[in-house]
Design an enzyme around this catalytic site. Structure first.
Site, PDB file in Angstrom:
ATOM      1  N   TRP A 116       0.839  -1.205   0.000  1.00 56.36           N
ATOM      2  CA  TRP A 116       0.000   0.000   0.000  1.00 56.36           C
ATOM      3  C   TRP A 116       0.875   1.257   0.000  1.00 56.36           C
ATOM      4  CZ3 TRP A 116      -0.206   4.045   3.490  1.00 56.36           C
ATOM      5  CH2 TRP A 116      -1.257   4.947   3.333  1.00 56.36           C
ATOM      6  N   HIS A 117       2.016   1.175   0.690  1.00 54.13           N
ATOM      7  CA  HIS A 117       2.891   2.343   0.788  1.00 54.13           C
ATOM      8  C   HIS A 117       3.518   2.715  -0.548  1.00 54.13           C
ATOM      9  CE1 HIS A 117       2.551   1.738   5.107  1.00 54.13           C
ATOM     10  NE2 HIS A 117       2.944   2.982   5.222  1.00 54.13           N
ATOM     11  N   GLY A 118       3.701   1.757  -1.404  1.00 48.12           N
ATOM     12  CA  GLY A 118       4.283   2.092  -2.701  1.00 48.12           C
ATOM     13  C   GLY A 118       4.548   0.856  -3.520  1.00 48.12           C
ATOM     14  N   PHE A 166       2.206   8.089  -1.292  1.00 44.48           N
ATOM     15  CA  PHE A 166       1.455   6.854  -1.067  1.00 44.48           C
ATOM     16  C   PHE A 166      -0.001   7.089  -1.376  1.00 44.48           C
ATOM     17  CE2 PHE A 166       4.770   6.639   2.425  1.00 44.48           C
ATOM     18  CZ  PHE A 166       5.732   6.207   1.553  1.00 44.48           C
TER      19      PHE A 166
END
Lengths: 482, 377
Positions: free
Chosen positions: A322-324, A482
């Site tokens: 999800w962060h990247g 993000f």
């Protein structure tokens, strides 16, 4: 629009002025809806269409879920979530997967005819998509009545204080507030100012100055000494906290200025003495989202132990993703997943109640804190490093340094600590004071000072001081990506 | 240690809790008083206190110190050079002073040039120079035959905010874009119509705001007595990686066979005229003459601009250059050029010698031409 820039200051003043002058929510909600889109469109107006589509999908799904028979509800919920995740996947992960397939083919000696696409990642897409999913699933679970007004739902999903970098607000926390009449409450408003001022100091002073120190280190990693690399990693450990906690505080503060309450997103995470505790303090809104919409649907802890650990690792892996769209984030999530499993296993083995008693033991507490923060610190390295090779380079450099140190110790020669000039005070002091003093509730109770004038002065000085001390080069919030 | 001030503020925000008498009026009043005191205080803070570590500040202090230590500078002509990287790397002020002495001109030379310094940043350096000089020395400056020498360079002359977009939000840009300079920049860009970006005006406003509020000493967390040492002449060596000398030389030689191309720009540009009017307001009473100089260049477009400028420069000023073909032929050696505009250390000696010779040749004209409010007719 970045919170620490002049356009935002003007925007906020205008929005606040008009918002509180308007007589009722009948006018305020459409005004906020327009203001949210203006805020988002300032970055790139083309993406306001995307935001509007996401709102329409969530609104349509919610309305359908209430009107269709129960046997159709699950397919509708699944369809809406797939559509929303599809949008997120297209913008955020398409090129990542294409590049990975390319790389895999290349390693096997083959080539592929197609290349990656030119896709611009819309700011904050992960945040508003997750909120839209939260709304659809909550309506499906019948914990919330579907919102009748498109404007109100739009205000919730596009609420500018948390639109581009969170916190992720669960629908049941925010939507009911839109149904209650907002009255101007001075102490609540001033508390918002306090949070904004504190967040401003965190972001514009601490995080941005740290960024100025550590970015050149990570940009030219091969030219750095082992101490500078260590200083850079320690600096990032502080930067990411001040950056994100600062943004969250500013977002919560701005929401309060408009009369809305957003939940706390950070609670002194670097005081945590276990990984479980850390995730109750760090990016709380994401932890809760992952728990409610991923971990529990996967089975949570109401299953066999191996399955439970698998669920934790899957949740953290996807949390990392999800962060990247990068293998580094996956590694970061995976490491946290494994560490959390070990933490849970330790609790099971040591009997949690006994551990509670042990926690009162100073040595245990210090040891647990060092171990927890050590893991967190090491996990931030793949998070920050641009490439896998950089991550390995950092660990390899430290390994060489440590083995040299050990061999010198074994040969009874004094190891030479050649520490180069580095702004250690800037790296350590804000973290130390914030974690050890600001985060100490007992200390706060003992030394708190009741004074309204004192608070007003502190807010004024913090805002002016923040301006004086802010790092002049504009630095984006880390979590924007993000 | 400055970091402890924001830390103390963060502690205050956590440890002070409101009593029952909290009101919005109290907060607004405190903020208003705080802001008022800050604005007033900021007005009286000397720039040297605010941006002690700025490259411009260091350069100005260095040159002021040199000037004030020069023997009987008040009685000799003073040459003030202002320019961009072409002057910074091409002219050695101290060497120029000696070369002029060899030609019988006893003058003091000070140099305000920095790589990438556009006209407004140079104006800022001149403003700092006057501020640092103090009232007494400013009066002496007015009595001495002071000559302002201004570099001619097409990119900077056509766009008063050249490189602003690239250098936006850097500490250096924030320093020179104080509210007044930001206002000038706004006016100059409007008449030149160079910047069409809608955010451009916002950026200027933002820089002026940052300049006024993000007092440099605090924003860089550096102590007040921090001073970088800076050499006023920084010679280049080798050549730029992207520079193809052979090709450039061939093109240059080919161009000698035909007259310079006509250039599609107004000379002088409207922004340029506004700038020199402003410069006159600031320095007209202190400087006797204004001299423009065009340094050697291998870039054909720039050289064409120099020729065109020679035709159009105001008659109340003197123009030195462009360098003759003989001189350019002498310069045509790879070791003299870093790129098409900037010389290496060896080239810089030749550049400086050329300028000294030009000044000596035109000396009587320079002294006779008094700088007046610019008239471009």
């Amino acid at each position: 629009m970045i919170f620490t820039t002049l356009p935002f200051l003007f925007f906020l003043l205008v929005v606040l002025g008009v918002y509180w002058i308007l007589p009722s929510d009948r006018w305020r909600h459409p005004f906020l809806f327009v203001a949210n889109f203006f805020f988002y469109g300032w970055w790139n107006w083309k993406f306001t269409a995307l935001l509007f589509i996401v709102i329409l999908i969530a609104y349509g799904a919610g309305r359908f879920l209430e009107q269709v028979p129960s046997r159709f509800q699950k397919p509708i919920m699944m369809g809406a979530c797939t559509l929303l995740l599809g949008i997120l996947g297209y913008f955020k992960y398409t090129n990542f997967f294409l590049e990975s397939i390319h790389l895999a083919f290349k390693k096997m000696g083959g080539t592929l005819g197609w290349t990656t696409f030119k896709i611009i990642l819309p700011a904050g897409i992960s945040f508003y998509i997750f909120q839209a999913i939260s709304y659809v699933v909550t309506v499906y679970r019948q914990k919330l009545v579907a919102e009748e007004s498109l404007i109100r739902l739009g205000v919730y999903l596009s609420f500018f204080p948390h639109l581009v970098a969170g916190p992720i607000i669960h629908a049941p926390t925010f939507l009911p507030q839109l149904h209650e009449k907002r009255l101007f409450d001075a102490p609540f408003f001033i508390e918002g100012c306090r949070k904004f001022a504190l967040g401003f100091l965190y972001k514009a002073v601490f995080a941005d100055h740290l960024a100025a120190v550590i970015n050149p280190i990570f940009d030219h990693l091969q030219e750095q000494s082992v101490w500078r690399i260590f200083g850079g990693c320690l600096g990032f450990y502080g930067q990411i906290y001040f950056d994100f906690a600062g943004y969250s505080l500013m977002a919560i503060g701005v929401a309060q200025l408009l009369g809305y309450t957003l939940p706390e997103n950070f609670h002194f995470p670097y005081r945590a003495t276990s990984l479980i505790d850390f995730w109750h303090r760090w990016h709380i809104s994401l932890s809760m989202w992952l728990r409610d919409y991923l971990y529990i649907p996967l089975g949570g802890n109401r299953c066999s132990l191996p399955r439970n650990y698998t669920n934790i690792i899957i949740t953290m892996f996807l949390g990392g993703l999800w962060h990247g769209a990068s293998w580094n984030f996956l590694l970061w999530g995976g490491l946290h997943g494994v560490a959390l499993c070990l933490n849970h296993a330790w609790r099971t083995l040591s009997n949690y109640k006994e551990e509670k008693i042990l926690e009162k033991n100073l040595f245990y507490t210090v040891g647990a804190w060092l171990l927890t923060q050590g893991v967190v610190f090491l996990c931030w390295i793949p998070f920050r490093a641009a490439r896998w090779s950089d991550t390995f380079y950092i660990f390899h450099t430290w390994y060489l340094c440590l083995s040299d140190f050990m061999s010198r110790c074994l040969h009874h020669s004094l190891p030479i600590l050649n520490i180069p000039p580095f702004p250690w005070l800037l790296v350590i002091a804000p973290l130390l004071f914030d974690t050890a003093i600001n985060g100490n509730d007992q200390l706060k109770k003992s030394f708190q000072w009741n004074s309204s004038l004192g608070l007003c002065l502190a807010i004024t000085l913090a805002l002016l001081g923040g301006l004086l001390f802010m790092h002049t080069a504009a630095v984006n919030f880390i979590y924007f990506q993000f | 240690m400055l970091i402890f001030l924001p830390i103390a503020l963060s502690l205050a925000l956590e440890f002070i809790i409101p009593s029952s008498k909290l009101s919005l009026k109290m907060l607004l009043l405190t903020m208003g008083v705080g802001l008022f005191f800050f604005i007033v205080l900021r007005l009286f803070l000397p720039t040297a206190w605010i941006y002690p570590e700025a490259e411009t500040m260091i350069r100005v202090r260095h040159e002021v110190a040199y000037l004030l230590h020069a023997r009987e500078w008040q009685k000799k002509p003073l040459l003030i050079l202002e320019g961009s990287s072409a002057t910074e790397y091409g002219i050695n002020g101290r060497a120029l002073e000696q070369m002029l002495a060899q030609r019988g001109i006893e003058a003091t030379v000070i140099e305000f040039s920095l790589p990438g310094a556009n006209h407004l940043e140079r104006l800022f350096m001149l403003q700092l120079f006057l501020e640092e000089l103090g009232k007494k020395h400013r009066e002496e400056l007015a009595r001495a035959p002071t000559i302002l020498m201004s570099e001619v360079f097409d990119s900077y002359d056509q766009d008063m905010l050249y490189l602003f977009k690239k250098e936006a939000y850097s500490l250096r840009t924030i320093q020179w874009l104080h509210p007044w300079n930001a206002f000038l920049a706004w006016k100059m860009a409007s008449v030149n119509k160079v910047q069409e970006n809608a955010f451009f005006r916002w950026r200027l406003l933002e820089h002026a705001f940052l300049n006024y509020f993000c007092v440099g000493i605090f924003s860089s967390l550096e102590p007040l007595n921090y001073q970088k040492k800076m050499n006023p002449f920084s010679p280049l060596s080798g050549k730029k990686r992207t520079f193809d000398y052979i090709k450039t030389e061939e093109e240059f030689k080919r161009s000698l066979l035909s007259p310079p191309k006509k250039i599609g720009m107004t000379i002088p540009s409207a922004g340029w005229q506004l700038y020199y009017q402003e410069l006159y307001q600031e320095l007209g009473g202190l400087c006797h003459s204004l001299v423009f100089y065009a340094l050697p260049t291998l870039e054909l477009q720039r050289r064409a601009y120099q020729f065109a400028f020679a035709q159009h420069h105001p008659f109340t000023t003197t123009f030195l250059g462009p360098p003759s073909l003989d001189f350019m032929n002498m310069l045509l050696h790879q070791e003299n050029w870093f790129d098409g505009v900037h010389p290496t250390g060896t080239g810089a000696i030749l550049f400086t010698e050329w300028l000294a010779e030009e000044i000596a040749t035109h000396w009587s004209e320079i002294l006779a031409t008094q700088w007046r409010m610019l008239n471009t007719e």
